[in-house]
Write an enzyme that holds these catalytic residues in place. Structure first.
Site, PDB file in Angstrom:
ATOM      1  N   GLN A 101      -4.575  -1.217   9.672  1.00  0.00           N
ATOM      2  CA  GLN A 101      -4.481  -2.544   9.058  1.00  0.00           C
ATOM      3  C   GLN A 101      -5.083  -3.589  10.009  1.00  0.00           C
ATOM      4  OE1 GLN A 101      -3.567  -3.122   5.940  1.00  0.00           O
ATOM      5  NE2 GLN A 101      -3.862  -5.321   6.108  1.00  0.00           N
ATOM      6  N   LYS A 140       0.833  -1.211   0.000  1.00  0.00           N
ATOM      7  CA  LYS A 140       0.000   0.000   0.000  1.00  0.00           C
ATOM      8  C   LYS A 140       0.865   1.257   0.000  1.00  0.00           C
ATOM      9  CE  LYS A 140      -3.849  -2.331   2.266  1.00  0.00           C
ATOM     10  NZ  LYS A 140      -4.654  -2.564   3.481  1.00  0.00           N
ATOM     11  N   ASP A 158     -10.727   3.299   4.224  1.00  0.00           N
ATOM     12  CA  ASP A 158     -11.099   1.887   4.114  1.00  0.00           C
ATOM     13  C   ASP A 158     -12.624   1.708   4.055  1.00  0.00           C
ATOM     14  OD1 ASP A 158      -9.252  -0.208   3.883  1.00  0.00           O
ATOM     15  OD2 ASP A 158      -8.580   0.017   5.957  1.00  0.00           O
TER      16      ASP A 158
HETATM   17  N1  GUN Z   1      -6.892  -6.650   6.260  1.00  0.00           N
HETATM   18  C1  GUN Z   1      -7.290  -7.409   5.205  1.00  0.00           C
HETATM   19  N2  GUN Z   1      -7.838  -6.636   4.245  1.00  0.00           N
HETATM   20  C2  GUN Z   1      -7.798  -5.374   4.685  1.00  0.00           C
HETATM   21  C3  GUN Z   1      -8.202  -4.125   4.141  1.00  0.00           C
HETATM   22  O1  GUN Z   1      -8.743  -4.005   3.029  1.00  0.00           O
HETATM   23  N3  GUN Z   1      -7.968  -3.037   4.919  1.00  0.00           N
HETATM   24  C4  GUN Z   1      -7.392  -3.134   6.144  1.00  0.00           C
HETATM   25  N4  GUN Z   1      -7.235  -2.010   6.832  1.00  0.00           N
HETATM   26  N5  GUN Z   1      -7.012  -4.258   6.682  1.00  0.00           N
HETATM   27  C5  GUN Z   1      -7.204  -5.379   5.945  1.00  0.00           C
END
Ligand code: GUN
Length: 279
Positions: free
Chosen positions: A97, A53, A120
């Protein structure tokens, strides 16, 4: 005949190219989009996701800061940091996350993120807006799935879409988005009586459970569009989706690979959400 492969990697690269120009225009107007990523604990998969990311941010010109916490971090520490980021005008997006360490109440932490910085789309108010049919920030993986379907020219009105998995992150929001496009939607989960039979009725099948190769060729209607959200590490270290790709591609009409399908789209949608939040 082998299915059409829906190339999320290529589509995500196109989206990033368009975003780079948007970010450059914002910078010319004195706004440089900024994302803060909170990573708590040592989950190896989470570390990889976060690195991907922040790299993608760099590529399009979004400033990113990664804030690491040890697995023993307290909920109060995380929430205090989120409040600071909420108040920081240079931060346009905040991403926590998941999964968080087990002592942490994830819902309480996600609720602390300012909804307008929730790139998100996990804050209850953003999920509620989606439910009400007035989406604000759409969660990244569901948004990526919908963009892939749209780009592939898959029509949804009147089709039967079956979603396997009912998480707040993927299953539930993607089901709502499919419903908004007038699909008839079935959500399956661990208590579903005849998963195989239900999947076989799907014109569009979305697998989002986190179990390697759960969806076999016998569970897929010939010609169906199969979207694989799963990323599972096999004992030999290789990655596998929730779909048995090699077998299912001989039955399906279209299918996403793992890797190179939904994963890159999730990151592209995160960048889009972040740029929107700054604009
Ligand atoms: N853990 C697995 N997928 C995601 C996601 O799309 N965003 C976040 N913040 N954590 C995750």
């Amino acid at each position: 005949m082998s299915a059409r492969i829906l190339d999320g990697k290529a589509l995500a690269a196109e989206i990033r190219t368009a975003l780079r120009a948007k970010v450059a225009a914002l910078v010319r107007h004195g706004v440089n989009p900024g994302l803060a990523v909170i990573l708590a604990g040592d989950d190896p998969a989470s570390k990889v996701y976060v690195r991907n990311k922040t790299r993608a941010c760099e590529e399009v010109g979004v400033r990113s800061q990664q804030i690491d916490y040890p697995a023993a971090v307290t909920q109060e520490e995380l929430i205090a940091r989120i409040r600071k980021l909420n108040a920081d005008p240079a931060v346009h997006g905040i991403l926590v996350q998941l999964p968080l360490p087990k002592q942490i109440d994830s819902a309480a932490v996600l609720a602390a993120v300012a909804p307008e910085k929730d790139v998100d789309g996990f804050h209850e108010s953003n999920l509620g807006a989606l439910l009400a049919g007035k989406p604000r920030v759409v969660p990244c993986t569901p948004a990526g799935v919908m963009r892939l379907l749209e780009h592939a020219g898959v029509t949804l009105a009147g089709k039967h879409a079956v979603v396997v998995g009912r998480s707040n992150i993927v299953g539930k929001p993607v089901a709502l988005l499919l419903l908004q496009k007038d699909a008839t939607v079935t959500i399956c989960h661990s208590k579903t009586k005849d998963l195989a039979e239900t999947c076989r009725q799907a014109d569009v099948l979305i697998a989002a459970v986190g179990r390697a190769k759960l969806v076999t060729a016998a569970m897929v209607k010939p010609g169906a569009c199969v979207i694989d959200v799963g990323v599972n590490r096999l004992p030999d270290g290789k990655l596998a989706g929730d779909v048995d790709f090699d077998a299912v591609k001989e039955v399906a009409g279209a299918i996403t690979p793992v890797p190179g399908g939904v994963g890159p789209m999730t990151i592209a949608m995160l960048l889009e959400n972040c740029v929107k939040s700054a604009a």
